[in-house]
Design an enzyme around this catalytic site. Structure first.
Site, PDB file in Angstrom:
ATOM      1  N   LYS A 167      38.015  14.854  -0.548  1.00  0.00           N
ATOM      2  CA  LYS A 167      39.273  15.563  -0.857  1.00  0.00           C
ATOM      3  C   LYS A 167      40.121  14.707  -1.788  1.00  0.00           C
ATOM      4  O   LYS A 167      41.221  14.260  -1.437  1.00  0.00           O
ATOM      5  CB  LYS A 167      40.049  15.841   0.430  1.00  0.00           C
ATOM      6  CG  LYS A 167      39.374  16.835   1.358  1.00  0.00           C
ATOM      7  CD  LYS A 167      40.307  17.119   2.511  1.00  0.00           C
ATOM      8  CE  LYS A 167      39.575  17.432   3.790  1.00  0.00           C
ATOM      9  NZ  LYS A 167      40.331  17.026   4.979  1.00  0.00           N
ATOM     10  N   GLY A 225      38.709  13.489   9.743  1.00  0.00           N
ATOM     11  CA  GLY A 225      37.757  14.203  10.599  1.00  0.00           C
ATOM     12  C   GLY A 225      36.324  13.750  10.382  1.00  0.00           C
ATOM     13  O   GLY A 225      35.608  13.420  11.332  1.00  0.00           O
ATOM     14  N   ARG A 245      39.114  16.855  20.574  1.00  0.00           N
ATOM     15  CA  ARG A 245      40.536  17.193  20.435  1.00  0.00           C
ATOM     16  C   ARG A 245      41.093  17.810  21.707  1.00  0.00           C
ATOM     17  O   ARG A 245      42.265  17.614  22.021  1.00  0.00           O
ATOM     18  CB  ARG A 245      40.729  18.143  19.248  1.00  0.00           C
ATOM     19  CG  ARG A 245      40.598  17.387  17.946  1.00  0.00           C
ATOM     20  CD  ARG A 245      40.868  18.246  16.752  1.00  0.00           C
ATOM     21  NE  ARG A 245      41.093  17.389  15.593  1.00  0.00           N
ATOM     22  CZ  ARG A 245      40.940  17.756  14.334  1.00  0.00           C
ATOM     23  NH1 ARG A 245      40.557  18.986  14.056  1.00  0.00           N
ATOM     24  NH2 ARG A 245      41.172  16.923  13.364  1.00  0.00           N
ATOM     25  N   GLY A 250      44.883  13.837   7.475  1.00  0.00           N
ATOM     26  CA  GLY A 250      45.997  14.151   6.578  1.00  0.00           C
ATOM     27  C   GLY A 250      47.299  13.560   7.087  1.00  0.00           C
ATOM     28  O   GLY A 250      48.089  12.999   6.325  1.00  0.00           O
TER      29      GLY A 250
HETATM   30  P1  ADP Z   1      37.707  12.889   6.044  1.00  0.00           P
HETATM   31  O1  ADP Z   1      37.359  14.154   6.789  1.00  0.00           O
HETATM   32  O2  ADP Z   1      37.248  11.664   6.759  1.00  0.00           O
HETATM   33  O3  ADP Z   1      39.138  12.860   5.654  1.00  0.00           O
HETATM   34  P2  ADP Z   1      36.810  14.041   3.549  1.00  0.00           P
HETATM   35  O4  ADP Z   1      36.898  15.365   4.187  1.00  0.00           O
HETATM   36  O5  ADP Z   1      37.754  13.709   2.456  1.00  0.00           O
HETATM   37  O6  ADP Z   1      36.881  12.875   4.671  1.00  0.00           O
HETATM   38  O7  ADP Z   1      35.377  13.796   2.946  1.00  0.00           O
HETATM   39  C1  ADP Z   1      34.205  13.832   3.725  1.00  0.00           C
HETATM   40  C2  ADP Z   1      33.079  14.380   2.917  1.00  0.00           C
HETATM   41  O8  ADP Z   1      32.940  13.643   1.716  1.00  0.00           O
HETATM   42  C3  ADP Z   1      31.748  14.265   3.623  1.00  0.00           C
HETATM   43  O9  ADP Z   1      31.283  15.559   3.909  1.00  0.00           O
HETATM   44  C4  ADP Z   1      30.844  13.556   2.606  1.00  0.00           C
HETATM   45  O10 ADP Z   1      29.566  14.141   2.515  1.00  0.00           O
HETATM   46  C5  ADP Z   1      31.611  13.739   1.315  1.00  0.00           C
HETATM   47  N1  ADP Z   1      31.287  12.738   0.308  1.00  0.00           N
HETATM   48  C6  ADP Z   1      31.406  11.406   0.390  1.00  0.00           C
HETATM   49  N2  ADP Z   1      30.974  10.812  -0.723  1.00  0.00           N
HETATM   50  C7  ADP Z   1      30.563  11.784  -1.551  1.00  0.00           C
HETATM   51  C8  ADP Z   1      29.998  11.818  -2.862  1.00  0.00           C
HETATM   52  N3  ADP Z   1      29.771  10.692  -3.544  1.00  0.00           N
HETATM   53  N4  ADP Z   1      29.696  13.025  -3.402  1.00  0.00           N
HETATM   54  C9  ADP Z   1      29.923  14.161  -2.719  1.00  0.00           C
HETATM   55  N5  ADP Z   1      30.459  14.201  -1.483  1.00  0.00           N
HETATM   56  C10 ADP Z   1      30.776  13.028  -0.902  1.00  0.00           C
HETATM   57 MG    MG Z   2      37.011  16.153   6.128  1.00  0.00          MG
END
Ligand code: ADP
Ligand code: MG
Length: 402
Positions: free
Chosen positions: A211, A360, A35, A383
Site C-alpha cells: 500500500k 495485517g 481480533r 493504518g
Molecule cells: P500490511 O498489511 O502489513 O500493512 P500491506 O498490506 O501494505 O502490508 O502489504 C502486504 C502485501 O504486500 C503482501 O500481500 C505482499 O505479498 C505484498 N508485497 C510485498 N512486497 C511486494 C512486491 N515486491 N511486489 C508485490 N507485492 C508485494
Molecule cells: Mg495489508
C-alpha cells in the site's frame, strides 16, 4: 483519559463498546479470530461489572455508491453475524445478535438486555452514514447508551460515527467515555515509537508491503524521529525508480517519484534501499527467477535479495527501538518469503531492543513464520499505528476520549 477500570456505576447500564471484529473471512468462515480474542479482556471486565454490553464493529468494505445489487452482495459478504457464535464460545456465555443497526428492532434488542448480557450489532458499515460520521446515525446509537468504550485500535485513526460521533455526543451529555484495555496497551507501546527516548537509539524503522501511496506519507515523519529507515517490499521500487534505476514491471507509483526524491535528499543517507532483489518474469506462473541489483526489463521485484537481507540485518543488530510495517516481499509465496524471514531472524537475535510490528499482513507473516514472541509488541492496527506516528501520537478516535 478514562480506562475501563475507572468507569463508575455501570451496573445495569448500557455500555456501547466499539470493537474491531474486522476478521479475515474465507468461504464465509472466520480464518483468524485474533481480533475477537483481543477484545475479550474489555468485554469480560464490563460483563463482570454488570454492564449491558452493546458491541459495534465494522467488517470489510461496503461501497454505498455502487449499484443496489452490488451493495447487497457486499453486505451479504460482510455479515457480522458470523462473529456472534465464535465470541459466545470464547466468552463462555450467550451473545445475542441483532441484524438491525438502528430503529425499533435495534432498540428492542438493547431494551431486552439484563445486567451482564452481551449484544452484538450488525456491521456498522451497513449504514451509509458510518464512514461520513453522520450526526443522525451517531445520535441514534448514542441515544441508547449510558457510557462508551473505545477498544477498536485498528479503527482509531478514522473519525466515523461509531468511533467519533458517539463519544462526542456522550461527552457533551456528561456521560462517561473511556478506552478499553486493547487501546490502552496499543497507545502505551506505540507512544514509545512516537516520543523517542535517548536510551531507545538507534531507532530503526522498516517499511515494506504494497500500500505504497498510503504508507509513503509516513516517511516524512519517520525521518524526523528515526536514525535509519530500511525500505523493502513493493515500496522500494518507487524509490529505486526515482533514482533512475531500472525497475522492470515492479509496482511503481509514478506520482510519488518527486516525493521519494525529496525524502532521499532530506534523509541524507539515513534511508537504506535494497541493493539486490529476487526477480521473476511474472507474478504468478513465473518460469524464471534471478537475483539482480536492478530489476531487468520483463521482470518484477518480488523480494529483497540476500545482500539486502544482510545489510538490513546489520542495521537491525544495532537498533534499540524498531518499528516495522509491511513485509519485505511477496511472502505468501515460499520463494519470496526469505526477506521477511530475515527481518524476523534479525529481530529475534536482539536482547535489549523494543520492537514493534504492525500491519495485517506483517502480523500474519511473523505469526506464520513463528516469530510472534520475538517482538515486544505486535499491533492490531496497521493504518492506525502509522497514523499515530504521522500525527505525533494523535488519533481522532482516542483524542475524543480525552
Ligand atoms: P500490511 O498489511 O502489513 O500493512 P500491506 O498490506 O501494505 O502490508 O502489504 C502486504 C502485501 O504486500 C503482501 O500481500 C505482499 O505479498 C505484498 N508485497 C510485498 N512486497 C511486494 C512486491 N515486491 N511486489 C508485490 N507485492 C508485494
Ligand atoms: Mg495489508
Amino acid at each position: 483519559m478514562l480506562t475501563v477500570d475507572n468507569l463508575k456505576n455501570i451496573n445495569g447500564k448500557v455500555v456501547i463498546v466499539r470493537v474491531d471484529f474486522n476478521v479475515p473471512l474465507k468461504d464465509g468462515k472466520i480464518r483468524d479470530d485474533n481480533r475477537v480474542r483481543a477484545a475479550l479482556p474489555t468485554i469480560q471486565k464490563l460483563v463482570s461489572e454488570g454492564a449491558k454490553v452493546v458491541l459495534l464493529s465494522h467488517l470489510g468494505k461496503i461501497k454505498h455508491k455502487e449499484a443496489p445489487e452490488v451493495v447487497e452482495a457486499q453486505k451479504a459478504k460482510n455479515n457480522l453475524a458470523v462473529v456472534a457464535p465464535r465470541l459466545s464460545e470464547l466468552l463462555g456465555k450467550e451473545v445475542a445478535f441483532v441484524g438491525a443497526t438502528r430503529g425499533e428492532e435495534f432498540e428492542a434488542a438493547v431494551a431486552k438486555l439484563n445486567a451482564g448480557d452481551v449484544l452484538l450489532v450488525q456491521n456498522t458499515r451497513y449504514e451509509k452514514g458510518e464512514e461520513k460520521n453522520d450526526p443522525e446515525l451517531a445520535k441514534a446509537w448514542a441515544k441508547v447508551a449510558d457510557a462508551y468504550v473505545m477498544d477498536a485500535f485498528g479503527s482509531a485513526h478514522r473519525a466515523h460515527a461509531s468511533t467519533y460521533g458517539i463519544p462526542e455526543i456522550l461527552k457533551a451529555e456528561g456521560k462517561q467515555v473511556a478506552c478499553g484495555y486493547l487501546v490502552e496497551k496499543e497507545i502505551a507501546n506505540l507512544t514509545r515509537c512516537v516520543n523517542v527516548a535517548d536510551k531507545d537509539r538507534p531507532y530503526v524503522a522498516i517499511l515494506g508491503g504494497l500500500k505504497v501511496s498510503d504508507k509513503i506519507k509516513v516517511i516524512d515523519s519517520l525521518l524526523k524521529k528515526c536514525d535509519k529507515i530500511l525500505i523493502g517490499g513493493a515500496m522500494a521500487y518507487t524509490f529505486k525508480k526515482a533514482l533512475g534505476q531500472s525497475t522492470g514491471n515492479s509496482p511503481v507509483e509514478l506520482d510519488q517519484l518527486d516525493y521519494a526524491l525529496k525524502c532521499l535528499k532530506e534523509a541524507n543517507g539515513r534511508i537504506v534501499l535494497p541493493v539486490d532483489s529476487v526477480c521473476t518474469n511474472g507474478f504468478e506462473g513465473w518460469t524464471e527467477k534471478i537475483v539482480s541489483e536492478e530489476v531487468p526489463e520483463g521482470f518484477e521485484g518480488m523480494d529483497i535479495g540476500p545482500k539486502t537481507a544482510e545489510l538490513f540485518a546489520d542495521e537491525i543488530a544495532k537498533a534499540k527501538l524498531i518499528f516495522w510495517n509491511g513485509p519485505m516481499g511477496v511472502f505468501e509465496q515460499k520463494d519470496f518469503a526469505n526477506g521477511t524471514i530475515a527481518i524476523c531472524k534479525a529481530v529475534a537475535k536482539l536482547n535489549d531492543c523494543f520492537s514493534v510490528c504492525g500491519g495485517g499482513d506483517s502480523a500474519a507473516a511473523i505469526k506464520e513464520f513463528g516469530y510472534k514472541d520475538s517482538f515486544s509488541h505486535v499491533s492490531t492496527g496497521g493504518g492506525a499505528s502509522l497514523e499515530m506516528i504521522e500525527n505525533d501520537g494523535h488519533l481522532p478516535g482516542v483524542d475524543i476520549l480525552k
